[in-house]
Design a protein around this motif. Structure first.
Motif, PDB file in Angstrom:
ATOM      1  N   ALA A  43     -58.502   3.223  11.178  1.00  0.00           N
ATOM      2  CA  ALA A  43     -58.564   2.468   9.926  1.00  0.00           C
ATOM      3  C   ALA A  43     -57.222   2.657   9.233  1.00  0.00           C
ATOM      4  N   LEU A  44     -56.467   1.590   9.093  1.00  0.00           N
ATOM      5  CA  LEU A  44     -55.119   1.700   8.539  1.00  0.00           C
ATOM      6  C   LEU A  44     -55.114   2.275   7.127  1.00  0.00           C
ATOM      7  N   GLU A  45     -56.117   1.943   6.328  1.00  0.00           N
ATOM      8  CA  GLU A  45     -56.186   2.477   4.968  1.00  0.00           C
ATOM      9  C   GLU A  45     -56.322   4.005   4.999  1.00  0.00           C
ATOM     10  N   THR A  46     -57.173   4.487   5.877  1.00  0.00           N
ATOM     11  CA  THR A  46     -57.371   5.937   6.010  1.00  0.00           C
ATOM     12  C   THR A  46     -56.091   6.613   6.480  1.00  0.00           C
ATOM     13  N   GLU A  47     -55.420   6.003   7.437  1.00  0.00           N
ATOM     14  CA  GLU A  47     -54.178   6.589   7.967  1.00  0.00           C
ATOM     15  C   GLU A  47     -53.083   6.615   6.897  1.00  0.00           C
ATOM     16  N   MET A  48     -53.023   5.597   6.058  1.00  0.00           N
ATOM     17  CA  MET A  48     -52.026   5.581   4.984  1.00  0.00           C
ATOM     18  C   MET A  48     -52.321   6.667   3.950  1.00  0.00           C
ATOM     19  N   MET A  49     -53.604   6.890   3.677  1.00  0.00           N
ATOM     20  CA  MET A  49     -53.984   7.976   2.752  1.00  0.00           C
ATOM     21  C   MET A  49     -53.598   9.331   3.343  1.00  0.00           C
ATOM     22  N   LYS A  50     -53.842   9.509   4.636  1.00  0.00           N
ATOM     23  CA  LYS A  50     -53.464  10.752   5.305  1.00  0.00           C
ATOM     24  C   LYS A  50     -51.952  10.950   5.268  1.00  0.00           C
ATOM     25  N   ALA A  51     -51.191   9.861   5.473  1.00  0.00           N
ATOM     26  CA  ALA A  51     -49.732   9.950   5.457  1.00  0.00           C
ATOM     27  C   ALA A  51     -49.230  10.402   4.080  1.00  0.00           C
ATOM     28  N   THR A  52     -49.855   9.906   3.026  1.00  0.00           N
ATOM     29  CA  THR A  52     -49.489  10.321   1.673  1.00  0.00           C
ATOM     30  C   THR A  52     -49.814  11.793   1.454  1.00  0.00           C
ATOM     31  N   GLU A  53     -50.952  12.230   1.947  1.00  0.00           N
ATOM     32  CA  GLU A  53     -51.339  13.640   1.839  1.00  0.00           C
ATOM     33  C   GLU A  53     -50.365  14.543   2.596  1.00  0.00           C
ATOM     34  N   VAL A  54     -49.939  14.109   3.762  1.00  0.00           N
ATOM     35  CA  VAL A  54     -48.994  14.889   4.569  1.00  0.00           C
ATOM     36  C   VAL A  54     -47.643  14.986   3.868  1.00  0.00           C
ATOM     37  N   ARG A  55     -47.202  13.887   3.275  1.00  0.00           N
ATOM     38  CA  ARG A  55     -45.924  13.922   2.552  1.00  0.00           C
ATOM     39  C   ARG A  55     -45.998  14.929   1.406  1.00  0.00           C
ATOM     40  N   HIS A  56     -47.140  14.959   0.725  1.00  0.00           N
ATOM     41  CA  HIS A  56     -47.339  15.923  -0.356  1.00  0.00           C
ATOM     42  C   HIS A  56     -47.301  17.360   0.176  1.00  0.00           C
ATOM     43  N   GLN A  57     -47.948  17.604   1.324  1.00  0.00           N
ATOM     44  CA  GLN A  57     -47.930  18.941   1.923  1.00  0.00           C
ATOM     45  C   GLN A  57     -46.510  19.366   2.283  1.00  0.00           C
ATOM     46  N   HIS A  58     -45.741  18.447   2.851  1.00  0.00           N
ATOM     47  CA  HIS A  58     -44.365  18.775   3.233  1.00  0.00           C
ATOM     48  C   HIS A  58     -43.520  19.052   1.996  1.00  0.00           C
ATOM     49  N   ASP A  59     -43.681  18.243   0.961  1.00  0.00           N
ATOM     50  CA  ASP A  59     -42.948  18.480  -0.285  1.00  0.00           C
ATOM     51  C   ASP A  59     -43.317  19.832  -0.889  1.00  0.00           C
ATOM     52  N   LEU A  60     -44.594  20.198  -0.820  1.00  0.00           N
ATOM     53  CA  LEU A  60     -45.038  21.489  -1.315  1.00  0.00           C
ATOM     54  C   LEU A  60     -44.387  22.626  -0.530  1.00  0.00           C
ATOM     55  N   ALA A  61     -44.350  22.500   0.776  1.00  0.00           N
ATOM     56  CA  ALA A  61     -43.730  23.533   1.616  1.00  0.00           C
ATOM     57  C   ALA A  61     -42.259  23.703   1.265  1.00  0.00           C
ATOM     58  N   MET A  62     -41.557  22.593   1.072  1.00  0.00           N
ATOM     59  CA  MET A  62     -40.133  22.677   0.733  1.00  0.00           C
ATOM     60  C   MET A  62     -39.928  23.259  -0.666  1.00  0.00           C
ATOM     61  N   SER A  63     -40.805  22.945  -1.603  1.00  0.00           N
ATOM     62  CA  SER A  63     -40.705  23.515  -2.949  1.00  0.00           C
ATOM     63  C   SER A  63     -40.925  25.020  -2.931  1.00  0.00           C
ATOM     64  N   VAL A  64     -41.912  25.478  -2.180  1.00  0.00           N
ATOM     65  CA  VAL A  64     -42.170  26.917  -2.067  1.00  0.00           C
ATOM     66  C   VAL A  64     -40.972  27.604  -1.433  1.00  0.00           C
ATOM     67  N   TYR A  65     -40.425  27.008  -0.378  1.00  0.00           N
ATOM     68  CA  TYR A  65     -39.272  27.585   0.303  1.00  0.00           C
ATOM     69  C   TYR A  65     -38.069  27.678  -0.639  1.00  0.00           C
TER      70      TYR A  65
END
Length: 128
Positions: free
Chosen positions: A93-115
């Protein structure tokens, strides 16, 4: 030196997890029209990080040391997403995958902020 600090290990693990999950999401999107393709996902970071921590207490410190030790990222396993299938059997489901992609971008940004924050604290403590 920094590999022994837990905060850097966790930030690195979160960034690696986000990268792996983004790869799976991109594969799902690329196969959105493939008949009988089953959408996949990766277990949450909490599950994979706890799984890695609960593995043996012996860790390889360099190549060739503890030759039976498993590589760091083998605890990430793909799971089949439970989305309903379309008439051609595809579960992407493309909508679900786009939501997951946004969540992943947030996780990566969080990791870089902590670092970055941890590096700033470390630099300050060293007087640089």
């Amino acid at each position: 030196m920094f590999q022994n600090l837990d905060i850097f290990q966790m930030a690195s693990g979160l960034a690696k997890h986000a990268s792996s999950r983004q790869e799976v999401i991109a594969k799902n999107i690329a196969n959105a029209d493939t008949p009988e393709y089953r959408a996949q996902d990766i277990a949450s970071f909490q599950e994979t990080y706890q799984g890695a921590q609960s593995q043996s207490s012996m860790k390889a410190s360099r190549a060739g040391h503890l030759s039976g030790a498993t590589p760091e990222n083998t605890f990430i396993t793909q799971i089949d997403a439970a989305d309903p299938s379309s008439p051609n059997g595809n579960t992407v489901a493309l909508e679900t995958e786009m939501m997951k992609a946004t969540e992943v971008r947030h996780q990566h940004d969080l990791a870089m902020s902590v670092y970055k924050s941890s590096m700033n604290i470390l630099r300050t403590s060293l007087g640089r």
